[in-house]
Design an enzyme around this catalytic site. Structure first.
Site, short mmCIF file in Angstrom:
data_model
loop_
_atom_site.label_atom_id
_atom_site.label_comp_id
_atom_site.label_asym_id
_atom_site.label_seq_id
_atom_site.Cartn_x
_atom_site.Cartn_y
_atom_site.Cartn_z
N LYS A 85 41.63 -56.22 35.17
CA LYS A 85 42.61 -55.59 34.28
C LYS A 85 43.33 -54.41 34.93
CE LYS A 85 41.80 -58.15 30.53
NZ LYS A 85 42.82 -58.98 29.89
N GLU A 93 45.96 -52.48 23.46
CA GLU A 93 44.97 -53.17 22.65
C GLU A 93 43.84 -53.55 23.60
OE1 GLU A 93 47.33 -54.78 24.20
OE2 GLU A 93 46.08 -56.30 25.15
N SER A 125 36.27 -62.51 37.22
CA SER A 125 37.20 -61.53 36.65
C SER A 125 36.58 -60.17 36.33
CB SER A 125 37.84 -62.12 35.39
OG SER A 125 36.85 -62.47 34.45
#
Ligand SMILES: Cc1ncc(COP(=O)(O)O)c(C=O)c1O
Length: 402
Positions: A93, A115, A381
């Protein structure tokens, strides 16, 4: 190499029949400003220099490409893990939030909203806001606040305000609704850092471009290790789709590379408690774009479910919807239980505790019949630190002896 179908965004913001910008009038000026300026801003040499230098020295890129020996033996092929879990803040991210904070600064915005589901995007946003000294508000479902408590503490430590979303299933969809509401009320001052390859055009393209560093690195790292400039398969889990978009980007038009998505079946695809969006979903609009989403016949969103907060979302990015509908990507769904078994397996066999989201990508490897000379890259990830409580609880509840 076949290139008849484009998997990139069109000038009108579409990926085939998906994409577009379905936004309330109050947001039109903001989204239009971003749309008309983002490509020029991203192309500026000063932007590129700052972005690349932060990725290298702050995030710790390139992330390693690791040949997982035990996993390779088990599946009878060469399985590599792209270690996004080793990035600063623990997931992919941060690649996107670094890019978007630089974009927000150049757009003159002073206030950042986001969010978050698993909290990884919230932590990554809080981190870059601290770095750039910008106000940060993160919306998070009340259910996710409980199941991802360590990330809530991290966001607060970094100076962000975490606002609970109490509507609906109190998860990612509801947090996104709250963030959009805030943006409508504060459109002039605020940049909304969307964390996945979802939202109105140009967000899916912005997020994909910032995450594309993942596949760019996979290409040269794999070539350096094997002499082969492309993997045979790239496998990634999909919530909204940012880690998959990044891992696929440089291979989208290379038909030698099979693109595999892993979504969350939750308690089972037909159990009524699932987030297997592309399998259960139909075409419709969610959070500003036309895509595949879980909805009733009259267009009401069906509440998703997954043990994994980051995959607990009723939609999927418009690029992914196009990849699936055109047959370019294949989807498999893994249940909570299958993902948990994959967590335990990777922890014990490779010494890597993966995030629960990532575990869905590992869990579906057994569904594919690999050849012994296949090279597979699984996008790892994120890391599982945030999920430890969930893991320990699951192990206790299921009487698993380790
Ligand atoms: C570690 C990790 N992987 C995957 C995801 C799913 O998001 P996306 O599909 O945008 O990569 C999340 C979302 O929170 C995450 O934290």
């Amino acid at each position: 190499m076949k290139n008849a179908t484009s998997y990139h965004v069109s000038d009108t913001g579409h990926y085939g029949e998906f994409g577009g910008a379905y936004i309330p009038e109050m947001l039109y000026a903001n989204v239009e400003e971003i749309r008309t300026r983002y490509l020029d801003i991203i192309a500026e040499p000063s932007f590129q220099e700052e972005f690349n230098s932060l990725l290298k020295d702050y995030v710790g890129r390139p992330s390693p490409l690791y040949l997982a020996k035990t996993l390779s033996q088990k599946h009878g092929a060469h399985i590599y893990l792209k270690r996004e879990d080793l990035n600063h803040t623990g997931a992919h991210k941060i690649n996107n939030t670094i890019g978007q904070i630089l974009l927000a600064k150049r757009l003159g915005k002073k206030r950042i909203i986001a969010e978050t589901g698993a909290g990884q995007h919230g932590v990554a946003t809080a981190t870059v806001c601290a770095l750039m000294n910008l106000e940060c508000i993160v919306y998070m479902g009340a259910v996710d606040i409980v199941r991802q408590a360590p990330n809530v503490a991290r966001m607060q430590m970094l100076g962000a305000k975490v606002v609970p979303a109490e509507s609906g299933s109190k998860t990612l969809k509801d947090a996104t609704n709250e963030a959009i509401r805030d943006w409508i009320n504060n459109a002039e001052t605020t940049h909304y850092i969307i964390g996945s390859a979802i939202g109105p055009h140009p967000y899916p393209d912005i997020v994909t471009r910032f995450q594309a560093v993942v596949s760019e690195e996979i290409k040269w790292q794999l070539e350096g290790k094997t002499g082969k400039d492309h993997p045979d398969y790239v496998v990634a889990c999909v919530g909204g789709g940012s880690n998959a978009a990044g891992a696929f980007y440089h291979f989208l038009h290379d038909e030698r590379v099979k693109l595999i998505l892993a979504e969350a079946a939750g308690k089972g695809i037909d159990s009524g408690h699932s987030a297997a969006t592309s399998i259960l979903g139909t075409k419709g609009i969610i959070h500003g774009c036309m895509t595949l989403l879980m909805q009733t016949a009259d267009g009401q969103i069906v509440e998703p479910y997954s043990l994994s907060a980051g995959l607990d979302y009723p939609g999927i990015g418009p690029m992914h919807a196009h990849l699936i509908k055109s047959g370019r990507a294949t989807v498999h769904a893994a249940t909570d239980d299958e993902a948990m078994m994959a967590v335990i397996e990777l922890s014990r066999s490779e010494g890597i505790i993966p995030a629960l989201e990532t575990a869905h990508a590992l869990a579906i490897l057994g569904r594919i019949k690999f050849k012994s000379d296949d090279h597979i890259v699984v996008n790892l990830s994120g890391r599982g630190d945030k999920d430890l409580n969930t893991y320990l609880q699951y192990i206790e509840d299921h009487n698993i002896s380790l």
